[in-house]
Design a protein around this motif. Sequence first.
Motif, mmCIF file in Angstrom:
data_model
loop_
_atom_site.group_PDB
_atom_site.id
_atom_site.type_symbol
_atom_site.label_atom_id
_atom_site.label_comp_id
_atom_site.label_asym_id
_atom_site.label_seq_id
_atom_site.Cartn_x
_atom_site.Cartn_y
_atom_site.Cartn_z
ATOM 1 N N UNK A 149 0.839 -1.193 0.000
ATOM 2 C CA UNK A 149 0.000 0.000 0.000
ATOM 3 C C UNK A 149 0.873 1.242 0.000
ATOM 4 N N UNK A 150 0.287 2.331 -0.439
ATOM 5 C CA UNK A 150 1.041 3.573 -0.546
ATOM 6 C C UNK A 150 1.228 4.199 0.832
ATOM 7 N N UNK A 151 2.399 4.803 1.013
ATOM 8 C CA UNK A 151 2.699 5.446 2.282
ATOM 9 C C UNK A 151 1.733 6.601 2.535
ATOM 10 N N UNK A 152 1.303 6.740 3.775
ATOM 11 C CA UNK A 152 0.319 7.742 4.133
ATOM 12 C C UNK A 152 0.862 9.160 3.917
ATOM 13 N N UNK A 153 -0.035 10.124 3.630
ATOM 14 C CA UNK A 153 0.375 11.503 3.336
ATOM 15 C C UNK A 153 1.191 12.149 4.453
ATOM 16 N N UNK A 154 0.946 11.769 5.717
ATOM 17 C CA UNK A 154 1.673 12.406 6.811
ATOM 18 C C UNK A 154 3.163 12.079 6.812
ATOM 19 N N UNK A 155 3.561 11.083 5.995
ATOM 20 C CA UNK A 155 4.975 10.733 5.910
ATOM 21 C C UNK A 155 5.592 11.196 4.587
ATOM 22 N N UNK A 156 4.963 12.141 3.956
ATOM 23 C CA UNK A 156 5.454 12.687 2.694
ATOM 24 C C UNK A 156 6.835 13.303 2.884
ATOM 25 N N UNK A 157 7.797 12.898 2.047
ATOM 26 C CA UNK A 157 9.153 13.440 2.160
ATOM 27 C C UNK A 157 9.393 14.599 1.204
ATOM 28 N N UNK A 158 8.318 15.095 0.602
ATOM 29 C CA UNK A 158 8.359 16.250 -0.306
ATOM 30 C C UNK A 158 9.181 15.993 -1.572
ATOM 31 N N UNK A 159 9.308 14.739 -1.946
ATOM 32 C CA UNK A 159 10.053 14.387 -3.159
ATOM 33 C C UNK A 159 9.124 14.188 -4.344
ATOM 34 N N UNK A 160 7.802 14.211 -4.111
ATOM 35 C CA UNK A 160 6.811 13.942 -5.156
ATOM 36 C C UNK A 160 6.994 12.551 -5.753
ATOM 37 N N UNK A 161 7.591 11.666 -4.986
ATOM 38 C CA UNK A 161 7.858 10.304 -5.434
ATOM 39 C C UNK A 161 6.917 9.353 -4.700
ATOM 40 N N UNK A 162 6.246 8.492 -5.445
ATOM 41 C CA UNK A 162 5.348 7.527 -4.819
ATOM 42 C C UNK A 162 6.166 6.513 -4.046
ATOM 43 N N UNK A 163 5.814 6.322 -2.785
ATOM 44 C CA UNK A 163 6.504 5.347 -1.948
ATOM 45 C C UNK A 163 5.488 4.348 -1.403
ATOM 46 N N UNK A 164 5.837 3.082 -1.460
ATOM 47 C CA UNK A 164 4.939 2.026 -1.014
ATOM 48 C C UNK A 164 5.648 1.134 -0.007
ATOM 49 N N UNK A 165 4.846 0.480 0.836
ATOM 50 C CA UNK A 165 5.414 -0.494 1.770
ATOM 51 C C UNK A 165 4.549 -1.738 1.765
ATOM 52 N N UNK A 166 5.215 -2.883 1.974
ATOM 53 C CA UNK A 166 4.517 -4.160 1.884
ATOM 54 C C UNK A 166 5.435 -5.335 2.133
ATOM 55 N N UNK A 167 5.571 -6.280 1.176
ATOM 56 C CA UNK A 167 6.343 -7.511 1.377
ATOM 57 C C UNK A 167 7.776 -7.250 1.810
ATOM 58 N N UNK A 168 8.337 -8.174 2.588
ATOM 59 C CA UNK A 168 9.695 -8.010 3.102
ATOM 60 C C UNK A 168 10.732 -7.981 1.976
ATOM 61 N N UNK A 169 10.384 -8.556 0.817
ATOM 62 C CA UNK A 169 11.300 -8.511 -0.321
ATOM 63 C C UNK A 169 11.624 -7.094 -0.760
ATOM 64 N N UNK A 170 10.755 -6.142 -0.410
ATOM 65 C CA UNK A 170 11.016 -4.741 -0.743
ATOM 66 C C UNK A 170 12.299 -4.242 -0.079
ATOM 67 N N UNK A 171 12.713 -4.886 1.025
ATOM 68 C CA UNK A 171 13.882 -4.426 1.768
ATOM 69 C C UNK A 171 15.202 -4.812 1.099
ATOM 70 N N UNK A 172 15.137 -5.637 0.060
ATOM 71 C CA UNK A 172 16.372 -6.020 -0.632
ATOM 72 C C UNK A 172 16.236 -5.851 -2.144
ATOM 73 N N UNK A 173 15.300 -4.986 -2.577
ATOM 74 C CA UNK A 173 15.090 -4.810 -4.015
ATOM 75 C C UNK A 173 15.918 -3.674 -4.615
ATOM 76 N N UNK A 174 16.724 -3.001 -3.794
ATOM 77 C CA UNK A 174 17.580 -1.945 -4.304
ATOM 78 C C UNK A 174 16.857 -0.648 -4.614
#
Length: 214
Positions: A149-174
């Motif tokens: 799922x997409x990261x909530x708006x309150x954690x916006x890093x002002x990069x205008x880049x979509x950020x998502x969190x989910x499966x643990x494989x995301x932690x080693x996908x580079x």
Amino acid sequence: MRVADITRERRDLEAGLHHTTPDWQERMNRWEDSVKDDQPEWVVVRAVHVGDNGERYYDYDDGSIRASSYAPTKWTADFRGTNNLPSIGAFRIEQLTDPNLPCGGPGRSIKGMAALSEFKVEAVDLHDPTNKFWVKFVKATADFSNPEKELEPEFNDKSDKKRVYGPVGFAIDGKDDTAWGIDAGPGRRNQPRKAVFIPESRSRSPTVSCSTFA
């Protein structure tokens, strides 16, 4: 009301299983005995923080480390640790709860959550510090990962880049815009979580770098 219904259904199912398999406890004991000796031996690497990212760290007797101060929407923590093992076949990272964290943790967001963007390990030869390489991970498992799922708006890093969190494989996908998520939802969020990362080949003497957001 819905919780009571689900609880009642669960108890009915458990009662039915106990009736149809009265020897379930003995079977469970036999299974536990069969696997107790085939588990890996985990050794805590006593790590120290290196560099300066504006955070304060507290070290505990069990080898765990708690980050303190303001929790940014994205930050990188670098730790260095040595070991006396002939090699390392896997790395396990544990996110632990603590009464000093928001909602008891294990993270520092307003919900007590965290998302691990990248888990990186650099292996360094203790006798020749110029001999070093980044460990390549080929597999990751976790005791829990939330659906993507997409990261909530309150954690916006002002990069205008979509950020998502989910499966643990995301932690080693580079990728720094994906992360391992541990948000199990209301009432189930604030639990210790752990993940295991399997390298392509065994390594020794690691320097660990963890990047998180939220």
